[in-house]
Design an enzyme around this catalytic site. Sequence first.
Site, PDB file in Angstrom:
ATOM      1  N   ARG A 331     -24.240 -19.185  15.529  1.00 23.30           N
ATOM      2  CA  ARG A 331     -25.505 -19.647  15.218  1.00 23.30           C
ATOM      3  C   ARG A 331     -25.680 -21.121  14.528  1.00 23.30           C
ATOM      4  NH1 ARG A 331     -31.132 -18.021  15.785  1.00 23.30           N
ATOM      5  NH2 ARG A 331     -30.709 -16.032  16.707  1.00 23.30           N
ATOM      6  N   GLU A 742     -37.539 -16.125   9.843  1.00 25.74           N
ATOM      7  CA  GLU A 742     -36.484 -16.973   9.441  1.00 25.74           C
ATOM      8  C   GLU A 742     -36.554 -18.396   9.690  1.00 25.74           C
ATOM      9  OE1 GLU A 742     -33.560 -14.861  11.996  1.00 25.74           O
ATOM     10  OE2 GLU A 742     -32.330 -15.095  10.543  1.00 25.74           O
TER      11      GLU A 742
HETATM   12  N1  MTE Z   1     -39.801 -10.989   4.208  1.00 25.63           N
HETATM   13  C1  MTE Z   1     -39.477 -10.219   3.309  1.00 25.63           C
HETATM   14  N2  MTE Z   1     -40.707  -9.896   2.514  1.00 25.63           N
HETATM   15  N3  MTE Z   1     -38.573  -9.745   2.904  1.00 25.63           N
HETATM   16  C2  MTE Z   1     -37.421  -9.639   3.762  1.00 25.63           C
HETATM   17  O1  MTE Z   1     -36.384  -9.024   3.308  1.00 25.63           O
HETATM   18  N4  MTE Z   1     -36.265 -10.837   5.370  1.00 25.63           N
HETATM   19  C3  MTE Z   1     -36.095 -12.102   6.259  1.00 25.63           C
HETATM   20  C4  MTE Z   1     -37.673 -11.989   6.975  1.00 25.63           C
HETATM   21  N5  MTE Z   1     -38.640 -11.961   5.921  1.00 25.63           N
HETATM   22  C5  MTE Z   1     -37.227 -10.651   4.507  1.00 25.63           C
HETATM   23  C6  MTE Z   1     -38.627 -11.247   4.896  1.00 25.63           C
HETATM   24  C7  MTE Z   1     -35.316 -11.883   7.589  1.00 25.63           C
HETATM   25  S1  MTE Z   1     -33.628 -12.500   6.988  1.00 25.63           S
HETATM   26  C8  MTE Z   1     -35.632 -11.593   8.654  1.00 25.63           C
HETATM   27  S2  MTE Z   1     -34.485 -11.506   9.814  1.00 25.63           S
HETATM   28  C9  MTE Z   1     -36.756 -10.953   9.180  1.00 25.63           C
HETATM   29  O2  MTE Z   1     -37.769 -11.152   8.097  1.00 25.63           O
HETATM   30  C10 MTE Z   1     -36.747  -9.821   9.762  1.00 25.63           C
HETATM   31  O3  MTE Z   1     -37.979  -9.187   9.861  1.00 25.63           O
HETATM   32  P1  MTE Z   1     -39.005  -9.635  11.256  1.00 25.63           P
HETATM   33  O4  MTE Z   1     -37.898  -9.760  12.370  1.00 25.63           O
HETATM   34  O5  MTE Z   1     -39.971  -8.613  11.376  1.00 25.63           O
HETATM   35  O6  MTE Z   1     -39.631 -10.893  11.072  1.00 25.63           O
HETATM   36  N1  HPA Z   2     -29.328 -12.990  13.576  1.00 21.90           N
HETATM   37  C1  HPA Z   2     -28.927 -11.741  12.817  1.00 21.90           C
HETATM   38  N2  HPA Z   2     -28.090 -10.868  13.162  1.00 21.90           N
HETATM   39  C2  HPA Z   2     -27.249 -10.991  14.134  1.00 21.90           C
HETATM   40  C3  HPA Z   2     -27.497 -12.027  14.927  1.00 21.90           C
HETATM   41  C4  HPA Z   2     -28.509 -13.096  14.907  1.00 21.90           C
HETATM   42  O1  HPA Z   2     -28.724 -14.142  15.583  1.00 21.90           O
HETATM   43  N3  HPA Z   2     -26.494 -11.992  16.224  1.00 21.90           N
HETATM   44  C5  HPA Z   2     -25.998 -10.801  15.666  1.00 21.90           C
HETATM   45  N4  HPA Z   2     -26.490 -10.066  14.592  1.00 21.90           N
HETATM   46 MO1  MOS Z   3     -32.168 -11.686   9.074  1.00 19.94          MO
HETATM   47  S1  MOS Z   3     -30.756 -12.905   8.195  1.00 19.94           S
HETATM   48  O1  MOS Z   3     -31.622 -11.874  10.670  1.00 19.94           O
HETATM   49  O2  MOS Z   3     -31.735 -10.022   8.420  1.00 19.94           O
END
Ligand code: MTE
Ligand code: HPA
Ligand code: MOS
Length: 793
Positions: A331, A742
């Site tokens: 990534r 993210e």
């Molecule tokens: N928001 C909160 N409040 N707490 C969290 O742990 N994790 C982040 C983001 N926002 C997180 C957060 C991360 S690393 C990811 S990948 C996404 O939320 C995962 O949730 P989603 O795919 O439902 O957005």
């Molecule tokens: N994001 C988070 N977790 C993962 C990914 C990614 O792009 N690919 C494999 N595991």
């Molecule tokens: Mo988020 S770093 O893909 O849990």
Amino acid sequence: MNKPADFPLPLDAATPALQPQVGVSRAHEAAHLHVSGEAVYIDDIAEAQGTLHAALGLSPVAHGTLVSIDLDLLRRQPGVVAVLTAADFPGENNCGPLIHDDPILAEGTLRYVGQPVYAVIATDRELARRAAALAKQAVVSTPLPAVLTAREAHAIGQYVIAPMHLTRGDPQAALAGAPHRLEGEWAVGGQEQFYLEGQISYALPQENQALLIHCSTQHPSEMQQLVAHALGWQAHQVTVQCRRMGGGFGGKESQSALFACVAALAAHRLRRPVKLRVDRDDDFLVTGRRHGFDYRWSVGFDDEGRILGAEIDLISNCGHSADLSAPVMARALCHFDNAYWLPHVAMHGYGAKTNTQSNTAFRGFGGPQGALAIEMIMDGIGRRLGLDALTVRQRNFYRDGQDITPYGQRVEDNQIQPLTDQLIASSEYHARRAEITAFNATSPVLKRGLALTPVKFGISFNVVHLNQAGALVHVYTDGSVLVNHGGTEMGQGLNTKVAQVVAHELGVPASQVRASATDTSKVANTSATAASTGSDLNGKAAQDAARKIRARLTPLAARLLGCAESDVVFDGGEVRAGHGDPAVPSTAAAISFQELVGKAYLERIQLWSDGFYATPGLNWDRAKLQGNPFFYYAFGAAVAEVLVDTLTGETRVLRADVLHDVGRSLNPALDIGQVEGAFVQGQGWLTSEELVWHPQSGLLLTHAPSTYKIPTANDMPRDFRVALFDAPNAKDSIHRSKAVGEPPLLLPFSVLLAIKDAVAACGPERCDPPLRAPATPEAVLDAIEAVQARMAG
Ligand code: MTE
Ligand code: HPA
Ligand code: MOS
């Protein structure tokens, strides 16, 4: 403050509604529980009778051969019921997510200070911890030379994964022929997830050789598999549940496994419920975090600042094992381009193996580390040429005809230019640039700085098969709805969004839909809730399930209403005969959803359904690093203005203007919250969160909030203006929304570069301050001294 955009029109032509349940701001489904303290986290679950508590004994050395463990000493300690080691696992002593190189408890070799070597099980948590803390006496080892930095590891070719190379065109020739050349070496530190709820697992033996595990995890299915693997069991013997996490941020994507496996082992061996909750210091010492990166680049560009060729080495500090370091590096390589066309480019990714915690997922998953490098380069080019870096950025933006990424995916639906233009106008960038220049000319001690940085972030797991999800929707005879899906709730509002999607399909108020805890016995073989795909994947799966139910109810509704099936509308808790135009209220007869459901039950119509979704159109050649790894891109941009005290090095973000693309938002309030949170979290990474390992012993010195400084409410931009860029996703994503979790973590690059801009105001014209990240007051002072020395010299 931030007025959420509203969407008065129906969001999906296939599901017209006068009362849309998506596209509207709704409070997080558990917000009232979070603030009242009623929300149940794992440590709040009433303990079953006979519950024992586990604590981990940690390696006191960074590298050594494990000679022996004085188990008798540990067993003699008050309250201790058992001490378990690697030899106690009936199955494989391993919890590595992809590559099996992660011992659960140390075996043969000690790999880092903090590595779990044994588990003490005691009658209460305090006694377990006291005994576990005797590791210095109990663990006997002979020392081996430790490698503590990525640079050292790279120098001796010590990697956890094979180096990755991604090249397009002929960068050597492009560099050789370019009128200007910029070379640089730089590094950015790692970052602790600092979820408020630490790692925890609670394992309860069930009848006939089975375990129920409450685990704070983003990846219940993988926890199930790894526990089964460690016990030598079948997956159906293990059920993993997660109601919610108090934050995950990637830290519980893979690394919740060690805790789940140890609690499971102890529960299995002792036939007692066992809880393992680590305290903050141990959480820091045991688990990994965002990978710090070292960079070395060489870039050629023309008089306008357009990049002609670039070559870069990216060295990530992976720690002692691979964990997710390979997809993190992939990534990073796929985000070095960020928003820019790089005609000739060579990237070399090295995953350095060091005697430190194994680094893992953290919001952005390598994307921030890749994109930050090119943003530093854009800034450097601007300073070299005496141009505003924003101008350089705009000249390098992807555009039609120059829109193929180095990994071969076309940048479709490119919003970066209109979005940036809108932000430049709304933030009054140019007027403020002039004002700041004037301010700095007359202010010797306080300096201000300004920067705009863009974001393009690829959405999908970069491992194709992970892009799938399942859901179950149950409609009860009273018309209430329960949804269960494979995603996990970590505060991001996933359950709220999925409930909204289901409510919208069934035409009932979202308050009529409840989401139940994630549970491996309900939806099987799920992916981690990660890569920001939670609502994209689970929303679509839940929509599929709800649509199946609606399709089964529709013939009955048509019969009851005396209309064509195609005219049946589910909306506002009613089912009525529409006339195809959702904007015109129907005067025809309606029945309540509850009544319809009651009749359907009597007619023996199935009122629950499963749903499934797999993201279409993805392909990725992992060996060649080529293909279409992403379903779409999310865009964004931020302007940050900072104030730097040049005597103390302290900084303050005076104002941040953010414009972020979430497609057509499912829930603007939640999305704005995600953008704000990610912004401040990224700001912490780049300004205050500094990880320091002891250079000899390898102990992580910054293993508590006393020394590791995450941002507080006081660090928020004083004037924080977050807006959503209103453009539907061109791809058929859930209600044309875009993932939000993210991408906004990359927005505060603008803060770091605004600080650099303020520092540059202390030095000679066109100076390029050697500012480190995180830009702590020490780092800022060092950079100021460096540019002032150039002024003097
Ligand atoms: N928001 C909160 N409040 N707490 C969290 O742990 N994790 C982040 C983001 N926002 C997180 C957060 C991360 S690393 C990811 S990948 C996404 O939320 C995962 O949730 P989603 O795919 O439902 O957005
Ligand atoms: N994001 C988070 N977790 C993962 C990914 C990614 O792009 N690919 C494999 N595991
Ligand atoms: Mo988020 S770093 O893909 O849990």
